[in-house]
Scaffold this motif. Structure first.
Motif, PDB file in Angstrom:
ATOM      1  N   VAL A 151      24.141   8.413  59.346  1.00 24.96           N
ATOM      2  CA  VAL A 151      22.746   8.001  59.492  1.00 24.96           C
ATOM      3  C   VAL A 151      22.577   6.595  58.923  1.00 24.96           C
ATOM      4  O   VAL A 151      22.924   6.347  57.757  1.00 24.96           O
ATOM      5  N   GLY A 152      22.036   5.684  59.736  1.00 27.12           N
ATOM      6  CA  GLY A 152      21.809   4.348  59.193  1.00 27.12           C
ATOM      7  C   GLY A 152      21.819   3.248  60.230  1.00 27.12           C
ATOM      8  O   GLY A 152      21.361   3.417  61.357  1.00 27.12           O
ATOM      9  N   GLY A 153      22.398   2.111  59.822  1.00 31.23           N
ATOM     10  CA  GLY A 153      22.294   0.888  60.584  1.00 31.23           C
ATOM     11  C   GLY A 153      23.035   0.898  61.911  1.00 31.23           C
ATOM     12  O   GLY A 153      24.208   1.236  61.981  1.00 31.23           O
TER      13      GLY A 153
ATOM     14  N   GLY B  61      27.833  -3.443  66.203  1.00 36.16           N
ATOM     15  CA  GLY B  61      27.999  -3.354  64.756  1.00 36.16           C
ATOM     16  C   GLY B  61      26.952  -2.454  64.130  1.00 36.16           C
ATOM     17  O   GLY B  61      26.314  -1.637  64.799  1.00 36.16           O
ATOM     18  N   GLY B  62      26.789  -2.615  62.856  1.00 35.51           N
ATOM     19  CA  GLY B  62      25.913  -1.735  62.082  1.00 35.51           C
ATOM     20  C   GLY B  62      26.758  -0.724  61.348  1.00 35.51           C
ATOM     21  O   GLY B  62      27.718  -0.176  61.884  1.00 35.51           O
TER      22      GLY B  62
ATOM     23  N   PRO C 119      12.538  -5.697  69.075  1.00 32.69           N
ATOM     24  CA  PRO C 119      13.949  -6.097  69.130  1.00 32.69           C
ATOM     25  C   PRO C 119      14.891  -5.124  68.434  1.00 32.69           C
ATOM     26  O   PRO C 119      14.525  -4.453  67.465  1.00 32.69           O
ATOM     27  N   THR C 120      16.095  -5.044  68.950  1.00 36.24           N
ATOM     28  CA  THR C 120      17.174  -4.281  68.319  1.00 36.24           C
ATOM     29  C   THR C 120      17.644  -5.030  67.076  1.00 36.24           C
ATOM     30  O   THR C 120      17.673  -6.272  67.073  1.00 36.24           O
ATOM     31  N   PRO C 121      18.019  -4.316  66.003  1.00 37.12           N
ATOM     32  CA  PRO C 121      18.546  -5.001  64.815  1.00 37.12           C
ATOM     33  C   PRO C 121      19.668  -5.981  65.180  1.00 37.12           C
ATOM     34  O   PRO C 121      20.592  -5.638  65.928  1.00 37.12           O
ATOM     35  N   LEU C 122      19.566  -7.177  64.642  1.00 39.70           N
ATOM     36  CA  LEU C 122      20.500  -8.259  64.962  1.00 39.70           C
ATOM     37  C   LEU C 122      20.977  -8.881  63.661  1.00 39.70           C
ATOM     38  O   LEU C 122      20.176  -9.196  62.782  1.00 39.70           O
ATOM     39  N   SER C 123      22.292  -9.043  63.533  1.00 40.29           N
ATOM     40  CA  SER C 123      22.869  -9.624  62.318  1.00 40.29           C
ATOM     41  C   SER C 123      23.699 -10.853  62.667  1.00 40.29           C
ATOM     42  O   SER C 123      24.433 -10.850  63.661  1.00 40.29           O
TER      43      SER C 123
ATOM     44  N   ARG D 257      33.022 -13.197  54.498  1.00 35.45           N
ATOM     45  CA  ARG D 257      31.931 -13.411  55.425  1.00 35.45           C
ATOM     46  C   ARG D 257      30.596 -13.303  54.722  1.00 35.45           C
ATOM     47  O   ARG D 257      30.473 -12.692  53.657  1.00 35.45           O
ATOM     48  N   THR D 258      29.605 -13.931  55.326  1.00 38.04           N
ATOM     49  CA  THR D 258      28.227 -13.834  54.887  1.00 38.04           C
ATOM     50  C   THR D 258      27.430 -13.216  56.023  1.00 38.04           C
ATOM     51  O   THR D 258      27.569 -13.618  57.179  1.00 38.04           O
ATOM     52  N   ILE D 259      26.618 -12.197  55.696  1.00 32.18           N
ATOM     53  CA  ILE D 259      25.861 -11.478  56.714  1.00 32.18           C
ATOM     54  C   ILE D 259      24.371 -11.705  56.481  1.00 32.18           C
ATOM     55  O   ILE D 259      23.871 -11.530  55.371  1.00 32.18           O
ATOM     56  N   VAL D 260      23.681 -12.113  57.541  1.00 36.43           N
ATOM     57  CA  VAL D 260      22.251 -12.372  57.475  1.00 36.43           C
ATOM     58  C   VAL D 260      21.553 -11.500  58.508  1.00 36.43           C
ATOM     59  O   VAL D 260      21.869 -11.562  59.703  1.00 36.43           O
ATOM     60  N   GLY D 261      20.636 -10.655  58.061  1.00 37.60           N
ATOM     61  CA  GLY D 261      19.841  -9.865  58.988  1.00 37.60           C
ATOM     62  C   GLY D 261      18.781 -10.738  59.630  1.00 37.60           C
ATOM     63  O   GLY D 261      18.007 -11.401  58.933  1.00 37.60           O
TER      64      GLY D 261
END
Length: 326
Positions: free
Chosen positions: A52-54, A83-84, A134-138, A148-152
């Motif tokens: 359950v989640g991203g 991803g997610g 919108p669908t979650p986008l990273s 790596r650097t991840i930005v929501g």
């Protein structure tokens, strides 16, 4: 498979062991050594793992050098991929042969349609609630070191996740790797059904004090290291990863197990923690000892850093990598 060497640290005030050893089941907490149901040929009796989640679309850009504040860097490549956290973990578990269901949300945009189609093409069972927008986008920026650097870039839609329509059974497991207080109703539903429960390490700092069979995640999720041990009374074990420093499992009896990192040649660390978690849960649900679960998880996490993908690399390569590491 032969026993895997995992170091045991004695509780404070005791003399630490001088060698690596595999701990047998009596040393593992009761929650982790509960009896597993006998294998069944009836598909309705197979354990299902609900993750359950991203759920997201990752925009991954590869950089020629590390970024410093104020500097301009021209990306060498940019791609979009599935991803997610929930998708990554469920993809690994499915590849390893575990019946698995993704529970999350996706938007009503074109990316949401593409994401659903991709998961369907991969044979994934995804129960995605449609949320207008919108669908979650990273955005994931990968440096030459593999870090790596991840930005929501959009809302993660966690507040819309709902499991009310899902029929949970006692032999199932529910994994909530990215803990949010708003997911407490999912955890309570799982516990009421008698499922095994796994939560991310943010649950350690939740004022509501949720409890579960296992808390697992990256040290980056922990604001206060003391909670790794001070909150053990709420969990069967707390497992924390720390990149090249390896991983630790803290047990309610005061012991700490240490799993060294498996050597790797990293190109992209995205999803490495998800691969570790998938490997650990796979072994845990299979009845493996805690040290064995940590070793397999470490091998899968190492493999994940060596490919440009968010989902874990094929399960078929994990055990050979573990044997090579020994």
């Amino acid at each position: 498979m032969r026993p895997v060497p995992t170091q045991e640290r004695a509780a404070e005030g005791e003399q630490a062991p001088g060698s690596y050893q595999e701990l047998t089941s009596p040393t593992i907490s009761a929650a982790l050594q509960a009896e597993r149901p006998e294998p069944s040929e009836d598909p309705s009796q197979l354990t299902t793992i609900f993750v359950v989640g991203g759920v997201a679309v990752d925009i991954v850009t590869t950089l020629p050098r590390a970024v410093r504040p104020g500097m301009f860097v021209q990306a060498t490549s940019t791609i979009e991929r599935v991803g997610g956290c929930a998708v990554n973990i469920a993809s690994g578990l499915t590849d390893a042969g575990c019946p698995c269901v993704i529970v999350g949300c996706a938007g009503t945009d074109a990316r949401g349609d593409w994401l659903r189609a991709e998961l369907s093409d991969k044979g994934m069972d995804a129960r995605l609630r449609s949320v207008s927008g919108p669908t979650p986008l990273s955005l994931i920026m990968v440096e030459p070191s593999g870090e790596r650097t991840i930005v929501g870039l959009t809302e993660d839609l966690f507040s819309h996740i709902d499991m009310a329509s899902i029929n949970l059974r006692q032999h199932d497991a529910v994994v909530l790797p990215q803990w949010r207080p708003g997911l407490a109703h999912c955890l309570e539903q799982a516990k009421a059904a008698g499922c095994r429960t796994v939560v991310g390490l943010r649950a350690l700092q939740d004022p509501a004090s949720p409890s579960a069979d296992l808390a697992i995640g990256s040290i980056a999720e922990v604001a206060d290291r003391s909670t790794l041990t001070s909150q053990l009374h709420r969990f069967g074990a707390v497992v924390v990863t720390d990149g090249a420093r390896g991983s630790e499992a803290h047990l309610p009896d005061g012991r700490t197990l240490v799993q060294p990192a498996v050597a790797a040649s990293p190109v992209d660390a995205t999803g490495a923690g998800d691969a570790y978690l998938a490997g650990f849960v796979h072994q845990w649900m299979s009845g493996a000892s805690l040290p064995q679960a940590m070793a397999v998880a470490a091998a899968w996490g190492a493999l994940a850093t060596e490919s440009h993908t968010s989902v874990p690399p094929p399960w078929s390569g994990v055990l050979p990598r573990l044997d090579a590491a020994e």
